[in-house]
Write a protein that holds these residues in place. Structure first.
Motif, PDB file in Angstrom:
ATOM      1  N   ALA A 220       0.833  -1.210   0.000  1.00 18.28           N
ATOM      2  CA  ALA A 220       0.000   0.000   0.000  1.00 18.28           C
ATOM      3  C   ALA A 220       0.867   1.258   0.000  1.00 18.28           C
ATOM      4  O   ALA A 220       0.556   2.254  -0.666  1.00 18.28           O
ATOM      5  CB  ALA A 220      -0.939  -0.006   1.202  1.00 18.28           C
ATOM      6  N   LEU A 221       1.970   1.230   0.764  1.00 18.63           N
ATOM      7  CA  LEU A 221       2.886   2.376   0.758  1.00 18.63           C
ATOM      8  C   LEU A 221       3.529   2.545  -0.614  1.00 18.63           C
ATOM      9  O   LEU A 221       3.723   3.665  -1.094  1.00 18.63           O
ATOM     10  CB  LEU A 221       3.976   2.191   1.818  1.00 18.63           C
ATOM     11  N   GLY A 222       3.860   1.418  -1.256  1.00 18.01           N
ATOM     12  CA  GLY A 222       4.444   1.499  -2.587  1.00 18.01           C
ATOM     13  C   GLY A 222       3.481   2.080  -3.598  1.00 18.01           C
ATOM     14  O   GLY A 222       3.873   2.897  -4.445  1.00 18.01           O
ATOM     15  N   LEU A 223       2.213   1.696  -3.519  1.00 18.20           N
ATOM     16  CA  LEU A 223       1.212   2.213  -4.441  1.00 18.20           C
ATOM     17  C   LEU A 223       0.988   3.707  -4.262  1.00 18.20           C
ATOM     18  O   LEU A 223       0.778   4.438  -5.235  1.00 18.20           O
ATOM     19  CB  LEU A 223      -0.118   1.471  -4.234  1.00 18.20           C
ATOM     20  N   THR A 224       1.018   4.171  -3.024  1.00 18.11           N
ATOM     21  CA  THR A 224       0.643   5.562  -2.736  1.00 18.11           C
ATOM     22  C   THR A 224       1.834   6.501  -2.623  1.00 18.11           C
ATOM     23  O   THR A 224       1.790   7.635  -3.122  1.00 18.11           O
ATOM     24  CB  THR A 224      -0.167   5.610  -1.419  1.00 18.11           C
ATOM     25  N   TRP A 225       2.920   6.050  -1.991  1.00 17.09           N
ATOM     26  CA  TRP A 225       3.957   6.982  -1.568  1.00 17.09           C
ATOM     27  C   TRP A 225       5.343   6.790  -2.192  1.00 17.09           C
ATOM     28  O   TRP A 225       6.203   7.649  -2.026  1.00 17.09           O
ATOM     29  CB  TRP A 225       4.114   6.927  -0.036  1.00 17.09           C
ATOM     30  N   PHE A 226       5.588   5.692  -2.914  1.00 19.40           N
ATOM     31  CA  PHE A 226       6.946   5.437  -3.378  1.00 19.40           C
ATOM     32  C   PHE A 226       7.426   6.509  -4.358  1.00 19.40           C
ATOM     33  O   PHE A 226       8.533   7.042  -4.228  1.00 19.40           O
ATOM     34  CB  PHE A 226       7.048   4.052  -4.020  1.00 19.40           C
ATOM     35  N   THR A 227       6.601   6.849  -5.359  1.00 21.62           N
ATOM     36  CA  THR A 227       7.003   7.890  -6.315  1.00 21.62           C
ATOM     37  C   THR A 227       7.195   9.222  -5.614  1.00 21.62           C
ATOM     38  O   THR A 227       8.150   9.966  -5.899  1.00 21.62           O
ATOM     39  CB  THR A 227       5.947   8.036  -7.426  1.00 21.62           C
ATOM     40  N   SER A 228       6.304   9.540  -4.683  1.00 21.44           N
ATOM     41  CA  SER A 228       6.424  10.789  -3.941  1.00 21.44           C
ATOM     42  C   SER A 228       7.715  10.819  -3.118  1.00 21.44           C
ATOM     43  O   SER A 228       8.368  11.860  -2.999  1.00 21.44           O
ATOM     44  CB  SER A 228       5.207  10.962  -3.024  1.00 21.44           C
ATOM     45  N   TYR A 229       8.095   9.673  -2.548  1.00 19.92           N
ATOM     46  CA  TYR A 229       9.350   9.590  -1.790  1.00 19.92           C
ATOM     47  C   TYR A 229      10.538   9.926  -2.683  1.00 19.92           C
ATOM     48  O   TYR A 229      11.446  10.670  -2.290  1.00 19.92           O
ATOM     49  CB  TYR A 229       9.495   8.187  -1.213  1.00 19.92           C
ATOM     50  N   LEU A 230      10.530   9.400  -3.904  1.00 19.85           N
ATOM     51  CA  LEU A 230      11.639   9.654  -4.822  1.00 19.85           C
ATOM     52  C   LEU A 230      11.675  11.113  -5.274  1.00 19.85           C
ATOM     53  O   LEU A 230      12.757  11.707  -5.370  1.00 19.85           O
ATOM     54  CB  LEU A 230      11.510   8.746  -6.052  1.00 19.85           C
ATOM     55  N   PHE A 348      -6.864  -4.739   4.663  1.00 17.82           N
ATOM     56  CA  PHE A 348      -7.211  -3.685   5.624  1.00 17.82           C
ATOM     57  C   PHE A 348      -5.995  -2.808   5.906  1.00 17.82           C
ATOM     58  O   PHE A 348      -6.139  -1.627   6.257  1.00 17.82           O
ATOM     59  CB  PHE A 348      -7.731  -4.301   6.914  1.00 17.82           C
ATOM     60  N   ALA A 349      -4.804  -3.362   5.720  1.00 24.00           N
ATOM     61  CA  ALA A 349      -3.579  -2.553   5.860  1.00 24.00           C
ATOM     62  C   ALA A 349      -3.585  -1.376   4.906  1.00 24.00           C
ATOM     63  O   ALA A 349      -2.976  -0.336   5.190  1.00 24.00           O
ATOM     64  CB  ALA A 349      -2.351  -3.437   5.600  1.00 24.00           C
ATOM     65  N   GLY A 350      -4.275  -1.526   3.771  1.00 20.68           N
ATOM     66  CA  GLY A 350      -4.324  -0.439   2.809  1.00 20.68           C
ATOM     67  C   GLY A 350      -5.076   0.784   3.294  1.00 20.68           C
ATOM     68  O   GLY A 350      -4.837   1.895   2.817  1.00 20.68           O
ATOM     69  N   ILE A 351      -5.999   0.604   4.234  1.00 17.04           N
ATOM     70  CA  ILE A 351      -6.692   1.755   4.811  1.00 17.04           C
ATOM     71  C   ILE A 351      -5.766   2.520   5.752  1.00 17.04           C
ATOM     72  O   ILE A 351      -5.747   3.757   5.766  1.00 17.04           O
ATOM     73  CB  ILE A 351      -7.946   1.294   5.572  1.00 17.04           C
ATOM     74  N   LEU A 352      -4.981   1.799   6.526  1.00 14.17           N
ATOM     75  CA  LEU A 352      -4.167   2.407   7.574  1.00 14.17           C
ATOM     76  C   LEU A 352      -2.853   2.991   7.051  1.00 14.17           C
ATOM     77  O   LEU A 352      -2.465   4.098   7.424  1.00 14.17           O
ATOM     78  CB  LEU A 352      -3.872   1.370   8.658  1.00 14.17           C
ATOM     79  N   ALA A 353      -2.166   2.227   6.199  1.00 15.01           N
ATOM     80  CA  ALA A 353      -0.791   2.593   5.834  1.00 15.01           C
ATOM     81  C   ALA A 353      -0.669   3.959   5.156  1.00 15.01           C
ATOM     82  O   ALA A 353       0.175   4.775   5.578  1.00 15.01           O
ATOM     83  CB  ALA A 353      -0.180   1.498   4.960  1.00 15.01           C
ATOM     84  N   PRO A 354      -1.447   4.279   4.101  1.00 14.36           N
ATOM     85  CA  PRO A 354      -1.266   5.586   3.453  1.00 14.36           C
ATOM     86  C   PRO A 354      -1.552   6.754   4.386  1.00 14.36           C
ATOM     87  O   PRO A 354      -0.843   7.775   4.364  1.00 14.36           O
ATOM     88  CB  PRO A 354      -2.266   5.541   2.289  1.00 14.36           C
ATOM     89  N   ARG A 355      -2.606   6.621   5.216  1.00 19.26           N
ATOM     90  CA  ARG A 355      -2.984   7.719   6.120  1.00 19.26           C
ATOM     91  C   ARG A 355      -1.921   7.930   7.188  1.00 19.26           C
ATOM     92  O   ARG A 355      -1.559   9.075   7.501  1.00 19.26           O
ATOM     93  CB  ARG A 355      -4.334   7.394   6.775  1.00 19.26           C
ATOM     94  N   ILE A 356      -1.399   6.855   7.745  1.00 21.09           N
ATOM     95  CA  ILE A 356      -0.375   6.983   8.783  1.00 21.09           C
ATOM     96  C   ILE A 356       0.910   7.561   8.200  1.00 21.09           C
ATOM     97  O   ILE A 356       1.545   8.427   8.823  1.00 21.09           O
ATOM     98  CB  ILE A 356      -0.129   5.616   9.450  1.00 21.09           C
ATOM     99  N   MET A 357       1.291   7.127   7.021  1.00 17.29           N
ATOM    100  CA  MET A 357       2.482   7.688   6.388  1.00 17.29           C
ATOM    101  C   MET A 357       2.292   9.179   6.109  1.00 17.29           C
ATOM    102  O   MET A 357       3.196   9.993   6.347  1.00 17.29           O
ATOM    103  CB  MET A 357       2.792   6.944   5.095  1.00 17.29           C
TER     104      MET A 357
END
Length: 417
Positions: A220-230, A348-357
């Motif tokens: 979930a972090l990879g889908l949402t935040w990996f490009t933004s991290y780079l 369900f991790a997909g609900i939590l992970a992007p918001r927490i990051m």
């Protein structure tokens, strides 16, 4: 059929990754904070689990060729509002609907392919279906990144809507239903069932869900935040950062195909499911958990990316063995529902992970520090999930326990064409 379902999952994951790929221009155009963008990532998973469970129970009685068709139509239509003027609210609503349409995709596609292959031959086709997700990123990311850079992020969504409609046409022409029925969990008869309370409290099923939940947090972090991290964290350009987004998926594809092949080969040689479907993938999850906490300590951007790619993708074999373990322990008439329920727990991790990051990025001293704190949390989760799997995934032992609770069921009504 395997090829069509591979394409089905390819489009499924291209739909998922487009928001993360367009993160920087989308955030800039809509004036979003990191927490708001995290909400967009989480919105996709809001009805994901509920929809998966509902459609899973439906797929116990309705032919999968119909449910797969309806899902693909929903994915396609919901992309087209993105071509117009978009607000945060519109984007969230469309992602919620998309998540509801895509939530059942994995379990229903797996249930469909298992109607064509017996248990001993499911490792490779399961890996191929799972790799639709990786190739959905590997193939789509360069094209979508080009569309974003040349036209706009709006047209990236539109292109995915067109691709979904094209798949529905192919499925209407070539889609077929398999006829293979699994043997019962005991010798009592083909229509037997195990009460869901025993299935849902089975130690092996709970343990594989724990391992899968931890791994999906990273996905979930990879889908949402990996490009933004780079781009926003390490300072890469949108073009370079977008193209580098394929790295975890390329590595993950190799891991899944190799792991699926090795697991199937060991199973056919008579190695226990505990070893080939439990110990093998969970050791890789633990390895990823040992690496990720050190991403922030790496002295160069290249090493940061290498540690992040390795740590987040090395445990990907769990996505192959999880449905095989569930199928091994679940009577055929209940398989679609159990695949859906366990997938819902994992995702369900997909609900939590992007918001927490997003919250960590917004509240950290610097955005880069927020990202890297988030990867420490992921590492801890992987360690915990992997160790739980190593200790408690024991399919042979739990199959015997479940067989004692099997009861004869009424004959199922044949699925209507």
């Amino acid at each position: 059929m395997t090829a069509l379902l591979f394409l089905f999952m390819l489009i499924n994951f291209a739909d998922k990754v487009v928001v993360g790929l367009a993160a920087v221009p989308l955030t800039r155009d809509l004036g979003l904070t990191p927490e708001q963008f995290g909400d967009i990532g989480s919105a996709f998973f809001l009805l994901f689990a509920v929809s998966a469970i509902v459609v899973g129970f439906i797929s116990n009685r309705v032919q999968t060729k119909h449910t797969l068709l309806v899902m693909a139509i929903i994915w396609s239509i919901v992309q087209f509002p993105m071509l117009g003027m978009v607000s945060l609210e519109t984007l969230i609503v469309c992602r919620v609907i998309l998540g509801a349409g895509e939530g059942p995709a994995g379990p229903v596609a797996t249930h469909a392919i298992y109607k064509w292959f017996p248990d001993s031959l499911r490792g490779l086709p399961t890996a191929v279906i799972a790799q639709g997700s990786a190739f959905g990123v590997i193939i789509a990311v360069p094209l979508l990144n080009w569309i974003i850079g040349t036209y706009s992020w709006h047209w990236a969504f539109g292109a995915l809507g067109i691709a979904g409609l094209a798949w529905t046409v192919l499925w209407l022409i070539f889609g077929r239903e398999g006829t293979l029925v699994d043997r019962p969990v005991s010798t009592g008869g083909g229509n037997e069932r195990v009460p869901y309370r025993y299935l849902l409290t089975c130690p092996t099923i709970l343990a594989v869900c724990a391992a899968g939940f931890a791994s999906y947090w990273g996905l979930a972090l990879g889908l949402t935040w990996f490009t933004s991290y780079l781009v926003a964290g390490l300072g890469f350009s949108q073009k370079l950062g977008g193209n580098l987004t394929v790295l975890p998926w390329v590595f993950g594809a190799l891991v899944v195909l190799t792991g699926g092949y090795v697991s199937q080969r060991l199973k056919r040689k008579g190695v226990s499911s505990r070893v080939c479907r439990g110990v093998l993938p969970c050791l890789t999850i633990v390895a990823g958990g040992c690496v990720l906490p050190f991403v922030g300590a790496m002295p160069t951007d290249g090493l940061k990316i290498a540690f992040l790619v390795f740590g987040s993708a090395i445990g990907s074999t769990i996505y192959v063995v999880l449905p095989m373990i569930i199928s091994e322990l679940t009577p055929h008439p209940q398989r679609a529902a159990m695949l859906a329920i366990t997938t819902s727990v994992v995702t369900f991790a997909g609900i939590l992970a992007p918001r927490i990051m997003g919250s960590m990025i917004q509240n950290a001293a610097t955005p880069l520090a927020g990202y890297e704190q988030g990867y420490v949390i992921l590492g801890v989760l992987l360690l915990a999930g992997g160790l739980i799997g190593l200790l408690f995934i024991r399919p042979e032992k739990d199959r015997e326990r479940l067989a004692a609770h099997a009861v004869a069921g009424l004959p199922l009504q044949p699925a209507r064409a």
